[in-house]
Enzyme design. Structure first.
Site, PDB file in Angstrom:
ATOM      1  N   TYR A 373       0.815  -1.211   0.000  1.00 33.60           N
ATOM      2  CA  TYR A 373       0.000   0.000   0.000  1.00 33.60           C
ATOM      3  C   TYR A 373       0.851   1.264   0.000  1.00 33.60           C
ATOM      4  CZ  TYR A 373      -4.210  -2.740   0.938  1.00 33.60           C
ATOM      5  OH  TYR A 373      -5.266  -3.613   0.842  1.00 33.60           O
ATOM      6  N   TYR A 377       4.672   4.897  -2.631  1.00 30.37           N
ATOM      7  CA  TYR A 377       4.718   6.297  -2.212  1.00 30.37           C
ATOM      8  C   TYR A 377       6.090   6.638  -1.635  1.00 30.37           C
ATOM      9  CZ  TYR A 377      -0.316   6.077  -2.816  1.00 30.37           C
ATOM     10  OH  TYR A 377      -1.575   5.912  -3.356  1.00 30.37           O
TER      11      TYR A 377
END
Length: 537
Positions: A373, A377
């Site tokens: 997840y 990023y």
């Protein structure tokens, strides 16, 4: 009847030509605009004219004139040269230190000199050093008489003001320059290149005569983007393993700022009429304060959590956060309600706030882990490794450079761990060659193997308070004076389990220009490597 044609004089600047037809019959607006445009740096004149025209046509004459007047005032204060021209920074710092020297020579007391020097610093658009802690009038004056201090302050303050003006002018968004203006990005890259060239000319030598290249040491540290990413991934993997073992649930949370903090719309690049001139740094402070309140509420409810948060820029430089949070499954409802309540405390009724201001994804352990997840990023905001393109279709590696420039300019901390052991303890343990048997040896072994979960377990687990961890940093007070005449204070010397101390900083180091140190036998490779972290992705 034939329409009248507006004749634009050829002598005008491009900014005045772009707005020439927006005027009253007597041409007073044209005259006023010309006095304003000529005060703007050339770089800003055309973007300001384009933005002025949009405001004039959509919100009216008053809104457009107010925008231009305020922009001119801001850019007169935030000298463009001091934001992007290193030669101008050096000259400014040199001139100001000469003025401070003159102030000191004619002042009767240190208090008088300090007061006059602070006034000069403040007039220069910077913050004077305050008298707190061990800082006295004499040590504060030592700072203000140092060109290096001035250059550091200028490099922080002026690029931020420049970027704030660039954002307001419409130079930073998805249809223009992404994340930061091209001028600021080029200036940041130039500074990085100068820093690298400086490092290549310096050596570190210790009291035993061992000499190391400063450039090589930096490459081995977490200043190296690859090492930084590897260490973050190692810690993330350790938390993930801990959550699975203890049957904790994982939440992936995204929190964005209210509409008033966004300068532009992502799809069109048009100005947001609600924008209140919030800078990226101010928006980051808003998110930090929001997160502090969330954590305080959850702590009061006796809910423990751990994980990471990532701050990344949206297209116009406004930050938003991605949070990977682990906690007991029974806490899920309370955590969601608390986070959502605080995220919607500001402007809760604006369009789309309930749906987009704060989003949650519960990790399905049967499909994978929490790493998937947040890993992209982390990579997107460090070096773009293993990511082909960002959300705007740009090359991820190039976008990552712009993100790093954005974080550096605005002073934004991109990554932060919450819960779990101290990463400084982890890094200190990795420096040690040997450790006494027991907890310190176990901590050192786990750290050297890049096993964050094992390291966490040795120190007492994710639930234990930092002050109660079984391994703590060892610090000693140093009365030796630093650059500005103040004691260096408490310095890290190693780690301790309360009974024994593992010394990790055994040498005193001196920085010298390449070739000044007398070299003996070739030094051993520094025990500072990150090889084990390569296997933690």
């Amino acid at each position: 009847m034939r329409e009248s044609v507006v004749t634009v004089p050829e002598r005008l600047s491009e900014a005045n030509r772009l707005t020439w037809d927006l005027s009253d019959p007597l041409g007073e607006d044209r005259k006023w605009r010309e006095t304003k445009f000529c005060k703007l740096p050339t770089l800003f004149q055309k973007p300001a004219a384009v933005e002025y025209r949009k405001l004039y046509e959509t919100q009216g004459r008053t809104a457009a004139n107010t925008f231009l007047r305020l922009l001119v005032d801001e850019l007169n204060f935030a000298n463009i040269e001091l934001a992007i021209d290193e030669d101008a920074v050096k000259a400014f710092a040199r001139n100001r230190t000469q003025e401070i020297d003159a102030i000191c020579s004619r002042s009767q007391t240190s208090e008088e000199a300090y007061s006059s020097a602070c006034e000069l610093v403040n007039v220069s658009g910077l913050n004077a050093p305050t008298l707190e802690g061990m800082t006295t009038e004499e040590t504060a004056l030592a700072r203000m008489r140092d060109q290096r201090w001035w250059k550091r302050q200028i490099r922080k303050a002026y690029p931020r003001r420049f970027e704030a003006a660039a954002i307001r002018c419409g130079m930073v968004h998805a249809k223009a320059d992404l994340y930061v203006s091209n001028e600021s990005f080029r200036a940041h890259e130039s500074r990085q290149a100068r820093n690298a060239a400086t490092l290549a000319k310096l050596d570190l030598v210790n009291e035993e005569g061992d000499v190391y290249s400063l450039e090589q040491l930096v490459a081995l540290s977490v200043s190296n983007p690859s090492n930084r990413r590897n260490e973050l991934m190692a810690r993330l993997h350790g938390f993930d393993m801990n959550a699975k073992e203890k049957d904790h649930m994982g939440l992936f949370i995204t929190i964005t700022c209210p509409s008033r903090m966004h300068a532009r719309y992502g799809k069109t690049g048009d100005a947001n009429a609600k924008y209140d001139k919030t800078t990226p740094r101010q928006a980051q402070q808003y998110l930090c304060t929001l997160w502090q309140r969330i954590r305080a509420n959850l702590k009061h409810a006796n809910i423990h959590m751990y994980g990471f948060r990532v701050a990344e820029p949206q297209h116009d430089g406004t930050p938003h956060w991605h949070i990977l949070l682990y906690t007991e499954a029974s806490n899920e409802v309370v955590v969601k309600e608390t986070v959502l309540r605080h995220a919607l405390a500001d402007s809760p009724n604006e369009k789309g706030a309930a749906e987009r201001r704060c989003t949650f994804k519960t990790i399905d352990w049967s499909l994978g882990s929490g790493i998937g997840y947040i890993a992209k990023y982390i990579s997107k905001n460090i070096d773009g490794a293993h990511v082909e393109a960002d959300l705007h279709g740009q090359d991820a590696k190039q976008s990552a450079k712009r993100v790093r420039a954005w974080a550096s300019i605005h002073g934004i901390r991109q990554f932060q761990q919450f819960g779990g052991p101290s990463v400084t303890c982890w890094r200190e343990c990795r420096k040690a060659a040997i450790a006494p048997r027991g907890i310190l040896e176990s901590a050192k072994q786990a750290a050297n193997e890049g096993d964050w979960k094992a390291f966490t377990d040795v120190l007492g687990g994710t639930e234990i308070n930092r002050r109660s961890q079984l391994v703590q940093l060892e610090k000693e007070f140093s009365a030796e004076c630093g650059l500005y005449g103040e004691p260096k204070g408490f310095l890290i010397t190693g780690v301790t389990d309360g009974l024994e101390v593992l010394q990790t900083r055994l040498h005193s180091w001196t920085m010298l220009k390449r070739g000044e140190a007398v070299r003996g036998a070739a030094p051993a490779r520094p025990a500072l490597g990150f090889a084990h972290l390569e296997f933690c992705q």
